[in-house]
Structure formats: C-alpha cells, structure tokens
Scaffold this motif. Structure first.
Motif, PDB file in Angstrom:
ATOM      1  N   LEU A 196      -3.521   5.127   4.844  1.00 52.26           N
ATOM      2  CA  LEU A 196      -4.511   5.531   3.461  1.00 52.26           C
ATOM      3  C   LEU A 196      -5.247   6.954   3.736  1.00 52.26           C
ATOM      4  CD1 LEU A 196      -5.862   2.076   2.841  1.00 52.26           C
ATOM      5  CD2 LEU A 196      -4.046   3.140   1.561  1.00 52.26           C
ATOM      6  N   LYS A 197      -5.417   7.456   2.734  1.00 54.27           N
ATOM      7  CA  LYS A 197      -6.108   8.834   2.470  1.00 54.27           C
ATOM      8  C   LYS A 197      -7.412   9.114   2.467  1.00 54.27           C
ATOM      9  CE  LYS A 197      -4.879  13.235   0.307  1.00 54.27           C
ATOM     10  NZ  LYS A 197      -4.081  14.193  -0.454  1.00 54.27           N
ATOM     11  N   ASN A 198      -8.347   8.644   3.366  1.00 52.87           N
ATOM     12  CA  ASN A 198      -9.696   8.525   3.220  1.00 52.87           C
ATOM     13  C   ASN A 198     -10.224  10.088   3.436  1.00 52.87           C
ATOM     14  OD1 ASN A 198     -12.579   8.354   3.784  1.00 52.87           O
ATOM     15  ND2 ASN A 198     -12.342   6.848   5.061  1.00 52.87           N
ATOM     16  N   LEU A 199     -10.919  10.819   2.510  1.00 54.99           N
ATOM     17  CA  LEU A 199     -11.310  12.014   2.419  1.00 54.99           C
ATOM     18  C   LEU A 199     -12.713  11.950   2.945  1.00 54.99           C
ATOM     19  CD1 LEU A 199     -10.273  13.095  -1.003  1.00 54.99           C
ATOM     20  CD2 LEU A 199      -9.173  13.447   0.935  1.00 54.99           C
ATOM     21  N   GLY A 200     -13.316  10.969   3.266  1.00 59.62           N
ATOM     22  CA  GLY A 200     -14.554  10.910   3.918  1.00 59.62           C
ATOM     23  C   GLY A 200     -15.705   9.972   3.411  1.00 59.62           C
ATOM     24  N   SER A 201     -16.855   9.839   3.907  1.00 64.85           N
ATOM     25  CA  SER A 201     -17.814   8.790   3.557  1.00 64.85           C
ATOM     26  C   SER A 201     -19.174   9.332   3.345  1.00 64.85           C
ATOM     27  CB  SER A 201     -17.959   7.668   4.837  1.00 64.85           C
ATOM     28  OG  SER A 201     -18.290   8.271   6.012  1.00 64.85           O
ATOM     29  N   LEU A 248       0.878  -1.206   0.010  1.00 68.67           N
ATOM     30  CA  LEU A 248       0.023   0.002  -0.076  1.00 68.67           C
ATOM     31  C   LEU A 248       0.734   1.362   0.063  1.00 68.67           C
ATOM     32  CD1 LEU A 248      -2.917  -1.014   2.395  1.00 68.67           C
ATOM     33  CD2 LEU A 248      -3.042  -0.917  -0.100  1.00 68.67           C
ATOM     34  N   ILE A 249       2.278   1.174   0.359  1.00 69.32           N
ATOM     35  CA  ILE A 249       2.934   2.329   0.220  1.00 69.32           C
ATOM     36  C   ILE A 249       2.835   3.236  -1.041  1.00 69.32           C
ATOM     37  CG2 ILE A 249       5.398   3.389  -0.359  1.00 69.32           C
ATOM     38  CD1 ILE A 249       6.249   1.090   1.786  1.00 69.32           C
ATOM     39  N   SER A 250       2.562   2.503  -2.365  1.00 66.82           N
ATOM     40  CA  SER A 250       2.530   3.260  -3.592  1.00 66.82           C
ATOM     41  C   SER A 250       1.124   4.237  -3.746  1.00 66.82           C
ATOM     42  CB  SER A 250       2.573   2.371  -4.738  1.00 66.82           C
ATOM     43  OG  SER A 250       1.483   1.504  -4.704  1.00 66.82           O
ATOM     44  N   VAL A 251       0.054   3.944  -2.871  1.00 71.43           N
ATOM     45  CA  VAL A 251      -0.979   4.544  -2.901  1.00 71.43           C
ATOM     46  C   VAL A 251      -1.589   5.334  -1.799  1.00 71.43           C
ATOM     47  CG1 VAL A 251      -2.099   2.675  -4.466  1.00 71.43           C
ATOM     48  CG2 VAL A 251      -2.375   2.526  -2.166  1.00 71.43           C
ATOM     49  N   GLN A 252      -0.515   5.563  -0.719  1.00 69.53           N
ATOM     50  CA  GLN A 252      -0.686   6.420   0.314  1.00 69.53           C
ATOM     51  C   GLN A 252      -1.347   7.900   0.184  1.00 69.53           C
ATOM     52  OE1 GLN A 252       2.632   5.234   2.753  1.00 69.53           O
ATOM     53  NE2 GLN A 252       1.651   3.929   4.028  1.00 69.53           N
ATOM     54  N   ASN A 253      -1.091   8.367  -0.831  1.00 67.45           N
ATOM     55  CA  ASN A 253      -1.399   9.763  -1.223  1.00 67.45           C
ATOM     56  C   ASN A 253      -2.448   9.726  -1.837  1.00 67.45           C
ATOM     57  OD1 ASN A 253       0.946  10.925   0.541  1.00 67.45           O
ATOM     58  ND2 ASN A 253       2.305  10.383  -1.100  1.00 67.45           N
ATOM     59  N   LYS A 254      -3.190   9.044  -2.280  1.00 63.09           N
ATOM     60  CA  LYS A 254      -4.125   8.827  -3.438  1.00 63.09           C
ATOM     61  C   LYS A 254      -5.313   9.078  -2.735  1.00 63.09           C
ATOM     62  CE  LYS A 254      -1.734   6.945  -6.952  1.00 63.09           C
ATOM     63  NZ  LYS A 254      -1.781   5.910  -8.238  1.00 63.09           N
ATOM     64  N   GLY A 255      -6.268  10.243  -2.791  1.00 62.56           N
ATOM     65  CA  GLY A 255      -7.542  10.267  -1.933  1.00 62.56           C
ATOM     66  C   GLY A 255      -8.632   9.645  -2.519  1.00 62.56           C
ATOM     67  N   TYR A 256      -9.595   9.360  -1.509  1.00 61.52           N
ATOM     68  CA  TYR A 256     -10.658   8.574  -1.982  1.00 61.52           C
ATOM     69  C   TYR A 256     -11.843   8.745  -0.863  1.00 61.52           C
ATOM     70  CZ  TYR A 256      -9.121   5.233   1.720  1.00 61.52           C
ATOM     71  OH  TYR A 256      -8.780   4.784   2.834  1.00 61.52           O
ATOM     72  N   PHE A 257     -13.080   8.394  -1.403  1.00 62.34           N
ATOM     73  CA  PHE A 257     -14.242   8.322  -0.452  1.00 62.34           C
ATOM     74  C   PHE A 257     -14.741   7.042  -0.378  1.00 62.34           C
ATOM     75  CE2 PHE A 257     -14.262  12.794  -2.013  1.00 62.34           C
ATOM     76  CZ  PHE A 257     -14.503  13.622  -0.790  1.00 62.34           C
ATOM     77  N   GLU A 274      -7.268   1.852   7.912  1.00 65.78           N
ATOM     78  CA  GLU A 274      -6.477   3.027   7.233  1.00 65.78           C
ATOM     79  C   GLU A 274      -5.391   3.794   7.957  1.00 65.78           C
ATOM     80  OE1 GLU A 274     -10.930   4.267   4.717  1.00 65.78           O
ATOM     81  OE2 GLU A 274     -10.205   4.898   6.751  1.00 65.78           O
ATOM     82  N   SER A 275      -5.752   3.874   8.970  1.00 72.50           N
ATOM     83  CA  SER A 275      -4.752   4.600  10.122  1.00 72.50           C
ATOM     84  C   SER A 275      -3.447   3.718  10.414  1.00 72.50           C
ATOM     85  CB  SER A 275      -5.339   5.016  11.427  1.00 72.50           C
ATOM     86  OG  SER A 275      -5.799   3.658  12.296  1.00 72.50           O
ATOM     87  N   GLN A 276      -3.735   2.349  10.276  1.00 74.59           N
ATOM     88  CA  GLN A 276      -2.580   1.511  10.527  1.00 74.59           C
ATOM     89  C   GLN A 276      -1.643   1.498   9.192  1.00 74.59           C
ATOM     90  OE1 GLN A 276      -2.960  -2.275  12.325  1.00 74.59           O
ATOM     91  NE2 GLN A 276      -1.080  -3.095  11.421  1.00 74.59           N
ATOM     92  N   PHE A 277      -2.171   1.754   7.974  1.00 74.09           N
ATOM     93  CA  PHE A 277      -1.556   1.478   6.726  1.00 74.09           C
ATOM     94  C   PHE A 277      -1.397   2.930   5.791  1.00 74.09           C
ATOM     95  CE2 PHE A 277      -3.069  -2.641   7.523  1.00 74.09           C
ATOM     96  CZ  PHE A 277      -1.784  -3.356   7.909  1.00 74.09           C
TER      97      PHE A 277
END
Length: 318
Positions: free
Chosen positions: A227-232, A203-212, A222-225
């Motif tokens: 990831l960039k969750n922008l919301g739900s 998952l290193i390669s996608v850590q800066n890619k935002g998503y919903f 998400e917090s452990q790895f």
C-alpha cells in the motif's frame, strides 16, 4: 439505652461496610479469573485462538481506549496479578505496564518485542527516522525498542510467531491438553495463510492510490500488501503534530497526491476535517485495534479483513 442502640447501629453499619468491601474484592477476583491476559485486543485475538478449549483469556485495554494514553484501573491490577500469563508488546506502546509488571514473575510474561524471532521481522519506525539525531546524541543507552515500529499485531508474519510462542507456553502449563493446543495452532496458521492470500487479491486494485493516516501504525500491514502510505499526522498520539507537518500534508493534498485521509475512532482527529475541507479527498476510518470484534478462534483473521475493507471503502472511491 440510647447509647446501646447507637453502638448496635454502628456495629451493624461497620459490619455491612466490611461485608460489601469483601464482596467487591471477591467480585473483582471472579472477574479477573482469566489465566491469560493480553494488553491489546488483536494480541488477545491470537491468544484466544490458541487457548480456546484450554483456558480463559481476557484483554486489558477496553474498546475506545488507546495503549498510548491508557491508565490502569484497580480492576486491571487485580487481573494482572492473578493472571497465569500476561502478554504485552513493549514499553514504548504500553507505557502504563512496565512499572506494574516489574512486580510480576518474568516467567508469567511474554514481552513480544523481546522475542528473538519477532526482532528478525521488526521494521524501523518513522519515530526513529524523524528523531535519529535526538536519539544518537541524547539517548545512546536508550532501550532499542524506540527505534522500531511496535504495532507488530498488524503483521501477519509476526502474528504467526506470537501464536507459536503462546502455543509453546501453554504446552508447558497444560501438558495434558497438548493435542488441543496443537490443533488450535494448526487451524490458526492455516486460516491466517488463507486470509493473507485473500487480502493480497483484494488490495491489488488500490496499491497505487496514495493516502495519509492519522497515526503511524500500519507499516507492517502496508509493506506486506504494497500500500502507498504518503505519511502520518502524528507518530505518537500522546504528542500533537507540529505546524510544519500539518502544512506539508496540506500542500500534498492540494497537489492531489492523496485520494484519502484516514482517521481513527480512538482519537480526536478534528484537524483532518479542516485539512480536507474544499478538496475532493475522501475521509476514511481505520481501526488498528479491532474495536467491536468479539474474541474467538477466527477473530484475528476477521480483524485483518475488517482493516482491509476499511482501506477499500475509502481508496476504491476514486
């Protein structure tokens, strides 16, 4: 003579009905012979890993159902009442369970949100952040679980605590099988550590890619790895999103803040298709319940790796 025949037919009919009912009841108890019953599949994966070779396990929630909206069936009640151990998360997730579990011995239950070791790893949920005023002013004595994210099966750290807790219970119930239970726990922990390391690399390669996401369920993962969750779109799938929230997400999509929007197989998420229409945002699918994975010693790690791949399938497209 005619009356005698009618009486005989009725007696035979009544006997047949009673026989069929007895067979059905016996059948339900045969089906419900699992000693450990877990509420949701990922918890069942952990239970199966620790109980393998010791006792039978079963899972209450069927594939395709959501713990937020499920209704118990008569066969579920039989499973729960005949189980030697029931493992569930907490009253905010499995709203269908607290009433029935009141009649079941507390010693035969593990309510995971009540474990002190689990409490140490709990994260404040979006639900609490968005409704803090409501809670503080109207629910001062409300059970504190409502403040926290209860999707704890998505935390590998908490999974290790759950495994240890099941291990400790089984040792009491099956002292003569301690060697097997100990070995199961050791293998589960070793496998899970390897899986965590594997996921972190993937998952290193996608850590800066935002998503919903459709449903606020993935915070621990998400917090452990990183990831960039922008919301739900929604917090509780039983409650529809407000117009303001949908509009805010739509604006962010137009501003190219997200590369992906994730839906879930358990819910009707038609709103997502409408929102991404006319944009270059990808739609992905996340399954937080491990649908279609067969419980086995390694199924919890398979579940986490499947979720990882689902993130990559969408986020890596950009």
């Amino acid at each position: 003579m005619k009356k005698f025949i009618i009486l005989n037919v009725w007696s035979f009919f009544r006997f047949s009905i009673i026989s069929i009912l007895l067979l059905l009841i016996n059948g339900m108890f045969i089906i419900a012979n699992a000693k450990i019953v877990s509420s949701v599949k990922p918890i069942g994966f952990i239970a199966e890993a620790i109980a393998s070779g010791v006792t039978d396990t079963d899972i209450l929630l069927p594939d395709g159902a959501s713990p937020h909206t499920y209704f118990l069936k008569p066969s579920d009640l039989v499973k729960l009442k005949s189980a030697q151990l029931v493992i569930w998360v907490g009253e905010d997730i499995e709203t269908f369970l607290p009433t029935i579990l009141k009649d079941i011995d507390k010693k035969k239950q593990i309510e995971l949100m009540q474990l002190p070791q689990v409490k140490a790893f709990l994260r404040v949920g979006q639900k609490h952040n968005e409704s803090k005023f409501h809670h503080e002013n109207n629910h001062k004595d409300h059970f504190h679980n409502s403040e926290y994210d209860e999707h704890i099966w998505l935390s590998p750290k908490i999974a290790k605590i759950i495994a240890q807790t099941i291990h400790d219970k089984l040792i009491i119930q099956y002292p003569n099988k301690r060697a097997i239970i100990d070995e199961n726990l050791s293998k589960f922990t070793t496998k899970l550590i390897e899986t965590e390391q594997n996921i972190a690399k993937k998952l290193i390669s996608v850590q800066n890619k935002g998503y919903f996401v459709f449903h606020d369920a993935y915070g621990y993962f998400e917090s452990q790895f990183g990831l960039k969750n922008l919301g739900s779109f929604i917090i509780n799938p039983a409650v529809q999103s407000g117009v303001q929230k949908i509009y805010a997400i739509q604006q962010k999509l137009k501003e190219h803040q997200a590369v992906c929007v994730f839906k879930e197989p358990q819910f009707n998420s038609a709103v997502i298709e409408k929102l991404v229409d006319g944009t270059d945002v990808h739609i992905g699918v996340l399954n937080p319940l491990g649908t279609d994975i067969i419980p086995s010693k390694d199924s919890y790690s398979q579940f986490l790796l499947q979720l990882t791949q689902q993130f990559l399938d969408c986020l890596d497209n950009k």
